[in-house]
Design a protein around this motif. Structure first.
Motif, PDB file in Angstrom:
ATOM      1  N   GLN A  34      -1.743  -4.072  -1.955  1.00  0.00           N
ATOM      2  CA  GLN A  34      -0.671  -4.889  -1.418  1.00  0.00           C
ATOM      3  C   GLN A  34       0.624  -4.665  -2.208  1.00  0.00           C
ATOM      4  OE1 GLN A  34      -1.521  -8.925  -0.314  1.00  0.00           O
ATOM      5  NE2 GLN A  34      -3.451  -8.385   0.685  1.00  0.00           N
ATOM      6  N   PRO A  35       1.748  -5.170  -1.704  1.00  0.00           N
ATOM      7  CA  PRO A  35       3.048  -4.848  -2.324  1.00  0.00           C
ATOM      8  C   PRO A  35       3.149  -5.162  -3.811  1.00  0.00           C
ATOM      9  CG  PRO A  35       3.398  -5.807  -0.160  1.00  0.00           C
ATOM     10  CD  PRO A  35       1.920  -5.913  -0.425  1.00  0.00           C
ATOM     11  N   ARG A  47       0.979   1.236   0.110  1.00  0.00           N
ATOM     12  CA  ARG A  47       0.997  -0.227   0.146  1.00  0.00           C
ATOM     13  C   ARG A  47       0.839  -0.707   1.585  1.00  0.00           C
ATOM     14  NH1 ARG A  47       2.780  -1.725  -4.942  1.00  0.00           N
ATOM     15  NH2 ARG A  47       3.912  -0.065  -6.048  1.00  0.00           N
ATOM     16  N   ARG A  49       0.653  -4.440   4.066  1.00  0.00           N
ATOM     17  CA  ARG A  49       1.052  -5.843   4.065  1.00  0.00           C
ATOM     18  C   ARG A  49       0.462  -6.529   5.305  1.00  0.00           C
ATOM     19  NH1 ARG A  49       5.530  -8.388   1.771  1.00  0.00           N
ATOM     20  NH2 ARG A  49       6.515  -6.357   1.351  1.00  0.00           N
TER      21      ARG A  49
END
Length: 397
Positions: A34-35, A47, A49
């Protein structure tokens, strides 16, 4: 070999393994996170989201499951794009606890899926309900039972799994035990090593050395799961009885496990409102750079590690490797690495008098034998052993 890693905070527990695979120089390594994930040099990092948070209308027991489904969906959308570009992994190594791995077999059915099974929740016999200050309700029990639905799905679909300690493996349903290997990811026992000449500089410029009497405590965040209230109460009594003891307390004010106190901004503020500490001798140093954190361990005269029965902290093993005299709670999985009186001392989590007595012994007695035994025990948890077991499991050892 093409290897895919899934971890929302990549690299997380896979840091040493990924470095070992990269050093072999013959694999394509791709990771998804994830970010907020830091990533790792030398690894193709993508990445992802989730498109939204769980809906407010979703039953609260299912918020975690909906969050996991949303993460799983975001991952497969990313993987479909990678697949169109020609990436087809032979092995997928995943921390499945947040849902990333839910649907990977639908994209890559032939890939061997290895899960890192960190924890399986129980309403009795583990962390939940352990502390009488936080009694379980029937609602809590139902929520815990529902929470395990994700973990059951993960156990069902993986080809093989890894748990870092035997106790953490034992928490999973026995029908899946044949799938689970016990492999600790390892700590750096070269960096985490005794240093008799260590000097730790306090924020006000004073310097602590091994000649000072220093009690140390480390947690990612200062909270009940890691015995912070019990430690602070004991420290207040210790400082009232002795004027020669400094305390170094490492950790942040956020929440890693459990919840915030209802009547304070964080657990540090709550406990400082309850007890009297000498600010000239009690040093809350927050979260430190790794080498500075190691200096805290190396300067320690007595290191306190208290925990609910829960996941084993890297900091305990690093403290042992650094040659600390550890006073640990007599709880799982601490009992797996420390035998009372051999690699350290174990005390009842709630026994303040027992904790104080052991700290006093550590401050006054020769603890060299305990310290040597602690480091020797920790060599079994070195990076090299962890990597060797992981590489053999993946098939590239």
């Amino acid at each position: 070999m093409q290897i895919l890693f899934l971890h929302q905070n990549f690299p997380g527990q896979f840091r040493h393994l990924v470095a070992a695979l990269a050093a072999q120089g013959r694999h394509r390594l791709v990771a998804l996170g994830q970010p907020q994930a830091p990533g790792l040099p030398g690894v193709e990092f993508v990445r992802y989201r989730p498109k939204r948070d769980p809906a407010k209308s979703t039953h609260r027991y299912l918020h975690g499951m909906e969050r996991a489904v949303l993460a799983g969906q975001a991952v497969i959308e990313t993987l479909l794009s990678l697949k169109r570009q020609g990436f087809v992994p032979d092995v997928i190594v995943a921390h499945p606890g947040w849902g990333e791995a839910l649907y990977v077999k639908d994209v890559y059915p032939a890939a061997r899926l290895i899960h890192f099974c960190e924890y399986y929740y129980h309403a009795e016999g583990a962390d939940a309900g352990f502390d009488p200050a936080f009694p379980l309700t029937l609602d809590d029990r139902a929520r815990i039972r529902t929470r395990n639905a994700l973990h059951l799905l993960n156990l069902e679909q993986c080809d093989v799994a890894v748990a870092p300690t035997a106790w953490q493996k034992s928490l999973h349903p026995p029908i899946y035990h044949d799938k689970i290997r016990v492999i600790h990811e390892g700590i750096d026992t070269v960096l985490a090593a005794p240093n008799p000449d260590v000097r730790f500089t306090l924020p006000d410029g004073r310097v602590l050395t091994r000649q000072d009497k220093v009690v140390t405590y480390v947690a990612r965040n200062l909270e009940p799961y890691r015995g912070f209230p019990q430690f602070i109460r004991a420290l207040a009594q210790l400082q009232a009885e002795r004027g020669d003891v400094h305390a170094l307390i490492v950790g942040g004010d956020e929440v890693s496990y459990g919840s915030k106190p209802k009547d304070a901004a964080n657990w540090r503020e709550k406990m400082l409102a309850e007890v009297q500490l000498d600010p000239a001798r009690c040093h809350f140093v927050g979260k430190l750079p790794y080498l500075d954190y190691l200096k805290v361990l190396q300067v320690s005269s007595a290191h306190v590690y208290l925990t609910y029965p829960f996941v084993l902290s890297w900091s305990l093993l690093e403290a042992m490797a650094a040659g600390c005299c550890v006073i640990g709670s007599d709880t799982a999985p601490v009992q797996e690495v420390i035998r009372d009186g051999e690699e350290g001392w174990l005390v009842d989590f709630f026994d303040q008098d027992g904790l104080l007595a052991r700290i006093g012994q550590a401050l006054e007695q020769d603890t060299a034998a305990l310290r040597r035994a602690a480091r020797e025990r920790c060599l079994a948890y070195g990076i090299e052993r962890g990597n060797a077991a992981w590489l053999e499991l993946i098939g590239v050892g």
